[in-house]
Design an enzyme around this catalytic site. Sequence first.
Site, PDB file in Angstrom:
ATOM      1  N   HIS A 131       0.711  -1.222   0.147  1.00  0.00           N
ATOM      2  CA  HIS A 131      -0.009   0.009  -0.012  1.00  0.00           C
ATOM      3  C   HIS A 131       1.077   1.096  -0.020  1.00  0.00           C
ATOM      4  CE1 HIS A 131      -2.861   2.927   1.691  1.00  0.00           C
ATOM      5  NE2 HIS A 131      -3.790   2.091   1.411  1.00  0.00           N
ATOM      6  N   ASP A 208       3.679  -3.796   7.944  1.00  0.00           N
ATOM      7  CA  ASP A 208       2.369  -3.171   7.765  1.00  0.00           C
ATOM      8  C   ASP A 208       1.022  -4.205   8.014  1.00  0.00           C
ATOM      9  OD1 ASP A 208       0.006  -2.076   6.697  1.00  0.00           O
ATOM     10  OD2 ASP A 208       0.727  -1.652   5.019  1.00  0.00           O
ATOM     11  N   GLN A 211      -4.259  -4.944   6.865  1.00  0.00           N
ATOM     12  CA  GLN A 211      -4.765  -6.203   6.531  1.00  0.00           C
ATOM     13  C   GLN A 211      -4.724  -7.441   7.461  1.00  0.00           C
ATOM     14  OE1 GLN A 211      -7.337  -5.820   4.436  1.00  0.00           O
ATOM     15  NE2 GLN A 211      -6.864  -3.531   3.769  1.00  0.00           N
ATOM     16  N   LYS A 234     -10.343  -1.085  10.404  1.00  0.00           N
ATOM     17  CA  LYS A 234     -10.465  -2.317   9.433  1.00  0.00           C
ATOM     18  C   LYS A 234     -10.946  -3.649  10.378  1.00  0.00           C
ATOM     19  CE  LYS A 234      -7.144  -0.593   5.902  1.00  0.00           C
ATOM     20  NZ  LYS A 234      -7.971  -0.033   5.023  1.00  0.00           N
ATOM     21  N   CYS A 372      -4.874   2.558  -3.878  1.00  0.00           N
ATOM     22  CA  CYS A 372      -3.641   3.016  -3.199  1.00  0.00           C
ATOM     23  C   CYS A 372      -2.483   2.159  -3.365  1.00  0.00           C
ATOM     24  CB  CYS A 372      -3.805   3.287  -1.632  1.00  0.00           C
ATOM     25  SG  CYS A 372      -5.144   4.525  -1.430  1.00  0.00           S
TER      26      CYS A 372
HETATM   27  N1  PLP Z   1      -1.662  -0.793   4.463  1.00  0.00           N
HETATM   28  C1  PLP Z   1      -2.673  -1.527   4.041  1.00  0.00           C
HETATM   29  C2  PLP Z   1      -2.360  -2.768   3.633  1.00  0.00           C
HETATM   30  C3  PLP Z   1      -4.025  -1.100   3.848  1.00  0.00           C
HETATM   31  O1  PLP Z   1      -4.826  -1.832   3.185  1.00  0.00           O
HETATM   32  C4  PLP Z   1      -4.256   0.515   4.043  1.00  0.00           C
HETATM   33  C5  PLP Z   1      -5.311   0.804   3.932  1.00  0.00           C
HETATM   34  O2  PLP Z   1      -6.157   0.499   3.066  1.00  0.00           O
HETATM   35  C6  PLP Z   1      -3.203   1.026   4.834  1.00  0.00           C
HETATM   36  C7  PLP Z   1      -1.838   0.667   4.978  1.00  0.00           C
HETATM   37  C8  PLP Z   1      -3.732   2.457   5.248  1.00  0.00           C
HETATM   38  O3  PLP Z   1      -4.597   2.161   6.390  1.00  0.00           O
HETATM   39  P1  PLP Z   1      -5.264   3.821   7.120  1.00  0.00           P
HETATM   40  O4  PLP Z   1      -5.823   4.272   5.786  1.00  0.00           O
HETATM   41  O5  PLP Z   1      -6.009   3.028   7.986  1.00  0.00           O
HETATM   42  O6  PLP Z   1      -4.057   4.529   7.545  1.00  0.00           O
END
Ligand code: PLP
Length: 417
Positions: A131, A208, A211, A234, A372
């Site tokens: 992401h 990260d 998910q 999430k 993203c």
């Molecule tokens: N990393 C991953 C794998 C994600 O799916 C997301 C959000 O979709 C993020 C980071 C960013 O999360 P947030 O927007 O809650 O900060």
Amino acid sequence: MSSSLHECCLKRSEAIRNEFPMLSVVENGHPMVYFNNAATAMTPKSVINAMTEYYEEYGVNIARGVDAIGYRATHLFEATRVKVADFLGAERSDSVVFTRGTTAALNLVCSSFGNLVVEAGDEIIVSGGEHHANYIPWQQLAKNKGAQLVLAELDEDGKVTPEALQKAMTPKTKLVALFHISNVMGAVHDVKALAKVAHDGGAYFVCDGAQGIVHDQINVVETDVDFYAFSGHKLFGPTGVGVLYGKYDLLKRMPPIEFGGEMISLVDVYDTTFADPPHRFEAGTMPIAEVIGLGKAIDYVNRYGYCAMQRRVEYLTSIAVEKLQAQPNVTIYNPHNYASGIICFNIEGIHPHDAAGIYDREGISLRAGHHCSQPMMRELKQFATLRASLAFYNTEEEVERFVEATEMAGDFLDILF
Ligand code: PLP
């Protein structure tokens, strides 16, 4: 399945769905099918009630007063930190920093720890499956420091194997930052094995978990990650709150990146000493109701259990994939990654945004775009894809409606041409 067992399952499914008020929303005249859970999951009443209770009964600031009401808020806030630490298998609760979400948590690690340890000529390994929140910060850090961003190779399921990471490592590798589960391909990383490869090569490992936290229970001690980030929204919790777990000795070395109230030890005229972690990283008024709500979301997950949730997610995803595969104009990019509930696909000849409009007309909410993760789109050689993401509260009937709408989107082409 016997008819009485079937009835019992239906009743249980109905009871679960009743706990999530948003699941009874009507969209475009249809009961909404919510297949956008990887973006933000629905919130159960227990979480909403806990946050309402905060605002109605003890909605004051924390760590600032000696009054009983302030104590109650502070106590529940700090008790959530302990709950999060237990949930992650962390050894100490002061390894848990509350943030605005995964993005803020990863930016904190990068701006503070990354800035501290990465030097010119070093290498930082990420993957093309990240992401943007776990890609751009490292890319920019590398650029600013004169370091090199290195991409570990993805396999056909969209993951980095320990062997691929080993191949990307060099004596210059300072830090490895990889997803736990990817948000486009739903690929699941062997976090423990990847962390070991990074550590054996003398590098730090940042994970990260945005998910991953939803589908694959993490134990930060067993996996030996140095940092792990996730978001409340999430995990069936509120927006605006997330967590950065860090090994305490690493957090202790990190300078704060935000300055203000409640993060100091002593403010002298020309210098300041800072509080110990985690408070050093929690400047200003925190999202108190959201932190308390996150605690309730964790209670919810613990009550339901990862195994039961995952059985449902994998079952529903497998039938959806099987039925979509029977449609010749559908390409699924991740046909083997059931564990995430994510189906990444396109319908031949229709732009994903147009297809998403057709789903929406049928009351089905899913995501279209680059998710993203433009590096992953580049890997897939697509500008955009559709992404359906299922949760344990979804149903077989909803899968059926989704499959029918996909057929309808395919037929749309026949009508046009
Ligand atoms: N990393 C991953 C794998 C994600 O799916 C997301 C959000 O979709 C993020 C980071 C960013 O999360 P947030 O927007 O809650 O900060």
